[in-house]
Design an enzyme around this catalytic site. Structure first.
Site, PDB file in Angstrom:
ATOM      1  N   HIS A  68      -5.463  -0.752   5.567  1.00 22.27           N
ATOM      2  CA  HIS A  68      -5.219  -0.052   6.862  1.00 22.27           C
ATOM      3  C   HIS A  68      -6.485  -0.107   7.881  1.00 22.27           C
ATOM      4  O   HIS A  68      -7.188   1.057   8.299  1.00 22.27           O
ATOM      5  CB  HIS A  68      -5.067   1.493   6.486  1.00 22.27           C
ATOM      6  CG  HIS A  68      -5.875   2.072   5.539  1.00 22.27           C
ATOM      7  ND1 HIS A  68      -7.281   2.184   5.437  1.00 22.27           N
ATOM      8  CD2 HIS A  68      -5.507   2.841   4.350  1.00 22.27           C
ATOM      9  CE1 HIS A  68      -7.754   2.761   4.550  1.00 22.27           C
ATOM     10  NE2 HIS A  68      -6.734   3.199   3.904  1.00 22.27           N
TER      11      HIS A  68
ATOM     12  N   HIS B 112       3.094  14.178   0.807  1.00 24.02           N
ATOM     13  CA  HIS B 112       2.496  15.376   0.721  1.00 24.02           C
ATOM     14  C   HIS B 112       3.415  16.590   0.599  1.00 24.02           C
ATOM     15  O   HIS B 112       4.389  16.410   1.407  1.00 24.02           O
ATOM     16  CB  HIS B 112       1.305  15.749   1.829  1.00 24.02           C
ATOM     17  CG  HIS B 112      -0.089  14.808   1.357  1.00 24.02           C
ATOM     18  ND1 HIS B 112      -0.770  14.826   0.204  1.00 24.02           N
ATOM     19  CD2 HIS B 112      -0.425  13.746   2.299  1.00 24.02           C
ATOM     20  CE1 HIS B 112      -1.604  14.068   0.408  1.00 24.02           C
ATOM     21  NE2 HIS B 112      -1.446  13.270   1.443  1.00 24.02           N
TER      22      HIS B 112
ATOM     23  N   ASP C  27       0.907   2.629   3.858  1.00 23.41           N
ATOM     24  CA  ASP C  27      -0.080   3.535   3.334  1.00 23.41           C
ATOM     25  C   ASP C  27       0.956   4.943   3.013  1.00 23.41           C
ATOM     26  O   ASP C  27       0.479   6.088   3.372  1.00 23.41           O
ATOM     27  CB  ASP C  27      -1.306   3.882   4.248  1.00 23.41           C
ATOM     28  CG  ASP C  27      -2.229   4.858   3.322  1.00 23.41           C
ATOM     29  OD1 ASP C  27      -2.138   4.964   2.305  1.00 23.41           O
ATOM     30  OD2 ASP C  27      -3.402   4.990   4.179  1.00 23.41           O
TER      31      ASP C  27
ATOM     32  N   HIS D  32       1.392   5.154  -2.060  1.00 24.73           N
ATOM     33  CA  HIS D  32       1.092   6.260  -2.971  1.00 24.73           C
ATOM     34  C   HIS D  32       2.493   6.805  -3.636  1.00 24.73           C
ATOM     35  O   HIS D  32       3.294   7.384  -2.912  1.00 24.73           O
ATOM     36  CB  HIS D  32       0.031   7.273  -2.326  1.00 24.73           C
ATOM     37  CG  HIS D  32      -1.200   6.886  -1.591  1.00 24.73           C
ATOM     38  ND1 HIS D  32      -2.035   6.847  -2.481  1.00 24.73           N
ATOM     39  CD2 HIS D  32      -1.274   6.224  -0.771  1.00 24.73           C
ATOM     40  CE1 HIS D  32      -3.284   6.291  -1.581  1.00 24.73           C
ATOM     41  NE2 HIS D  32      -2.517   5.881  -0.499  1.00 24.73           N
ATOM     42  N   LEU D  33       2.649   6.571  -5.024  1.00 25.23           N
ATOM     43  CA  LEU D  33       3.733   7.080  -5.621  1.00 25.23           C
ATOM     44  C   LEU D  33       3.531   8.390  -6.134  1.00 25.23           C
ATOM     45  O   LEU D  33       4.755   9.087  -6.725  1.00 25.23           O
ATOM     46  CB  LEU D  33       4.405   5.950  -6.709  1.00 25.23           C
ATOM     47  CG  LEU D  33       4.904   4.710  -5.991  1.00 25.23           C
ATOM     48  CD1 LEU D  33       5.302   3.761  -7.068  1.00 25.23           C
ATOM     49  CD2 LEU D  33       6.304   4.973  -5.097  1.00 25.23           C
TER      50      LEU D  33
ATOM     51  N   HIS E 292     -10.806   0.630   0.950  1.00 27.40           N
ATOM     52  CA  HIS E 292     -10.624   1.696   1.741  1.00 27.40           C
ATOM     53  C   HIS E 292     -12.081   1.756   2.282  1.00 27.40           C
ATOM     54  O   HIS E 292     -12.970   2.418   1.722  1.00 27.40           O
ATOM     55  CB  HIS E 292     -10.064   2.818   1.028  1.00 27.40           C
ATOM     56  CG  HIS E 292     -10.148   4.143   2.086  1.00 27.40           C
ATOM     57  ND1 HIS E 292      -8.992   4.740   2.451  1.00 27.40           N
ATOM     58  CD2 HIS E 292     -11.306   4.988   2.713  1.00 27.40           C
ATOM     59  CE1 HIS E 292      -9.250   5.844   3.043  1.00 27.40           C
ATOM     60  NE2 HIS E 292     -10.852   5.748   3.346  1.00 27.40           N
TER      61      HIS E 292
ATOM     62  N   ASP F 218      -8.822   3.546  -3.479  1.00 28.61           N
ATOM     63  CA  ASP F 218      -8.377   4.080  -2.315  1.00 28.61           C
ATOM     64  C   ASP F 218      -8.154   5.481  -2.028  1.00 28.61           C
ATOM     65  O   ASP F 218      -8.080   6.343  -3.207  1.00 28.61           O
ATOM     66  CB  ASP F 218      -6.975   3.499  -2.183  1.00 28.61           C
ATOM     67  CG  ASP F 218      -6.183   3.903  -0.728  1.00 28.61           C
ATOM     68  OD1 ASP F 218      -7.219   3.796   0.367  1.00 28.61           O
ATOM     69  OD2 ASP F 218      -5.279   4.444  -0.787  1.00 28.61           O
TER      70      ASP F 218
ATOM     71  N   HIS G  79       0.896  -1.326   0.068  1.00 24.37           N
ATOM     72  CA  HIS G  79       0.188   0.091   0.084  1.00 24.37           C
ATOM     73  C   HIS G  79       0.575   1.179  -0.047  1.00 24.37           C
ATOM     74  O   HIS G  79       1.319   1.882   1.147  1.00 24.37           O
ATOM     75  CB  HIS G  79      -0.964   0.013   1.243  1.00 24.37           C
ATOM     76  CG  HIS G  79      -2.193   1.140   1.145  1.00 24.37           C
ATOM     77  ND1 HIS G  79      -3.360   0.810   1.563  1.00 24.37           N
ATOM     78  CD2 HIS G  79      -1.866   2.294   0.740  1.00 24.37           C
ATOM     79  CE1 HIS G  79      -4.130   2.051   1.323  1.00 24.37           C
ATOM     80  NE2 HIS G  79      -3.282   2.808   0.875  1.00 24.37           N
TER      81      HIS G  79
ATOM     82  N   ASN H 282      -4.573   6.739  -6.949  1.00 21.89           N
ATOM     83  CA  ASN H 282      -5.271   8.073  -6.901  1.00 21.89           C
ATOM     84  C   ASN H 282      -4.273   9.056  -7.520  1.00 21.89           C
ATOM     85  O   ASN H 282      -3.876   9.825  -6.868  1.00 21.89           O
ATOM     86  CB  ASN H 282      -5.872   8.259  -5.525  1.00 21.89           C
ATOM     87  CG  ASN H 282      -4.624   8.235  -4.514  1.00 21.89           C
ATOM     88  OD1 ASN H 282      -3.702   7.637  -4.513  1.00 21.89           O
ATOM     89  ND2 ASN H 282      -5.186   8.830  -3.350  1.00 21.89           N
TER      90      ASN H 282
HETATM   91  O1  DOR Z   1      -4.311   9.299   4.793  1.00 25.56           O
HETATM   92  C1  DOR Z   1      -4.453   8.770   3.715  1.00 25.56           C
HETATM   93  N1  DOR Z   1      -3.681   9.183   2.573  1.00 25.56           N
HETATM   94  N2  DOR Z   1      -5.540   7.867   3.473  1.00 25.56           N
HETATM   95  C2  DOR Z   1      -5.835   7.688   2.271  1.00 25.56           C
HETATM   96  O2  DOR Z   1      -6.832   6.792   2.123  1.00 25.56           O
HETATM   97  C3  DOR Z   1      -5.386   8.254   1.020  1.00 25.56           C
HETATM   98  C4  DOR Z   1      -4.058   8.905   1.161  1.00 25.56           C
HETATM   99  C5  DOR Z   1      -3.452   9.807   0.332  1.00 25.56           C
HETATM  100  O3  DOR Z   1      -3.640   9.369  -0.597  1.00 25.56           O
HETATM  101  O4  DOR Z   1      -2.947  10.571   0.543  1.00 25.56           O
HETATM  102 ZN    ZN Z   2      -7.099   4.444   2.032  1.00 29.80          ZN
HETATM  103 ZN    ZN Z   3      -3.772   4.772   0.765  1.00 28.75          ZN
END
Ligand code: DOR
Ligand code: ZN
Ligand code: ZN
Length: 426
Positions: A233, A310, A306, A63-64, A180, A153, A61, A95
């Site tokens: 998660h 950011h 996860d 996010h790239l 999710h 997700d 899990h 996403n």
């Molecule tokens: O905390 C999170 N950040 N939960 C998620 O389900 C998405 C993720 C994100 O893409 O930043």
């Molecule tokens: Zn999620």
């Molecule tokens: Zn996620």
């Protein structure tokens, strides 16, 4: 090219190996495991005395952010962070911008990772086109392109009928639906766990029922359709209980917990720390205890980060509007090893939650050191003491609540297809 890893403590839960052995790699493939193996003819000999030698860690899990949000992370920096954390494979969430609901993006991600990345990338596609929650993606085509599962997700699939049809369709292709699970109505704009801390901080609460009620629905839909469900998660005691009970009745369900959900409680939000804001939120000490019980008895299959990078501009704002998530790839291993030191998990169980069990959950053809398999290998010093300095992380992002923490345990060398992707300076 022949490499021999000598004197390491090999832990490979997939074959029930836990002992001192040597390992030989030829042309990127594992060819032998045994005692006192010869080093003649080897191009490289690695002394792993005092280190654990495990299958390359797998994070299912991540996010790239690539394509579209490369200012937060991209495939190069994200997989570099993975390698530094000991991971050789990551499954990446869809996403992105545009969202990964088509073959072109699946190909782009796999090719970029192969050409320029430091880890294998296994793309997860959305369940619904545009992640809009209504019409389903072309699952068969996406499977052929290299997608390993489907998830919206970041968002829940609110319409139960859409999720049911998605399971029926995905089940036909033996593909997992990755949920999710968070009821938007019950969540009702909550930005942290509902309870006393939220009240004291004057923040809107997101109660455990938002997650658990949706997990109950999703498990029943998996039971109805016979499809495979992987729950992302998990964070509440009721969720663990529901999954434990569903598994006992033969529902094809698996689940994951993040290091932050078994390490931190809602107390971490005090001071309005935006790095302690994520979805689902940090919960109570009792929920954390339930995560540990679920890991110990095997109800929880995988530890997954996860990893949600950011930009500072998305985070350095009022708590209510700050982006959800924290980076996790470079801290997951020491936080997992804390569970071994606390006596929650054996070392073999801990490694299993980071290797063969996540591989099985999402059908990833990795997570083993069996002869003939790809030489994705991690060398771990479980006693290596270090202090996290967020500024020096390989990820582009800096959003971690663990900055300044003293950690124990680290990947010293990470190897993908027999080639070093990361080596820790000492
Ligand atoms: O905390 C999170 N950040 N939960 C998620 O389900 C998405 C993720 C994100 O893409 O930043
Ligand atoms: Zn999620
Ligand atoms: Zn996620």
């Amino acid at each position: 090219m022949k490499t021999v890893i000598k004197n390491g403590h090999i832990i490979d839960p997939s074959q029930d190996i836990d002992g001192r052995f040597d390992l030989v790699i030829a042309e990127g493939v594992i060819v032998e495991i045994g005692e006192n193996l010869a080093t003649e003819g080897a191009d490289e000999v690695i002394d792993a005395d005092g280190l654990l030698v495990t299958p390359g860690l797998i994070d299912i899990h991540v996010h790239l952010r690539d394509p579209g949000y490369e200012y937060k992370e991209d495939i190069i920096t994200g997989t570099r962070a993975a390698a530094a954390g000991g991971f050789t494979s990551v499954a990446c969430m869809p996403n992105t911008k545009p969202v990964n609901d088509n073959k072109a993006i699946v190909h782009y991600m796999i090719n970029k990772a192969n050409l320029e990345g430091s880890a294998n990338v296994f793309p997860i596609c959305t369940i619904t086109k545009g992640q809009k929650g209504t019409s389903l993606v072309e699952m068969g085509d996406l499977k052929l392109a290299g997608c390993i599962g489907f998830s919206d997700d970041g968002l829940n699939v609110e319409c139960g009928d859409v999720l049911r049809r998605a399971m029926e369709y995905a089940g036909g292709f033996s593909m997992p639906i990755i949920a999710h699970a968070e009821d938007e109505g019950i969540k009702s704009g909550g930005v942290m766990n509902e309870g006393r801390v939220a009240t004291e901080l004057g923040l809107a609460g997101n109660p455990w029922v938002a997650e658990a009620s949706t997990v109950a629905r999703d498990l029943m839909l998996a039971e109805l359709t016979g499809a495979r469900l992987h729950v992302c998660h998990i964070s509440t005691r009721r969720t663990v209980e529901l999954i434990r009970e569903a598994k006992a009745r033969g529902v094809k369900a698996t689940c994951e917990v993040t290091p932050h959900h078994f390490t931190l409680t809602e107390e971490a939000v005090r001071g309005y720390d935006v790095n302690a804001k994520m979805g689902p939120p940090l919960r109570t000490a009792d929920d954390v205890a339930a995560m540990k019980e679920g890991l110990a008895d095997g109800t929880i299959d995988a530890i997954a980060t996860d990893h949600a990078p950011h930009h500072i501009d998305d985070k350095n704002v009022e708590f209510n509007v700050a982006a959800n998530g924290l980076v996790g790839l470079e801290t997951a291993l020491p936080l997992t090893l804390n569970l071994v030191r606390e006596g929650v998990l054996t070392m073999k169980q801990a490694i299993s939650c980071l290797t063969d069990r996540p591989a099985t959950a999402l059908n990833i053809p990795r997570g083993t050191l069996t002869c003939g398999s790809v030489a994705d290998i991690t060398l771990i010093d479980p006693d290596f003491k270090w202090t996290l300095d967020a500024k020096t992380m390989k990820t582009k992002a800096r959003n971690t609540p663990f900055d300044g923490w003293e950690l124990t345990g680290a990947a010293m060398l990470t190897m993908r297809q027999g080639k070093t992707t990361f080596q820790r300076e000492q």
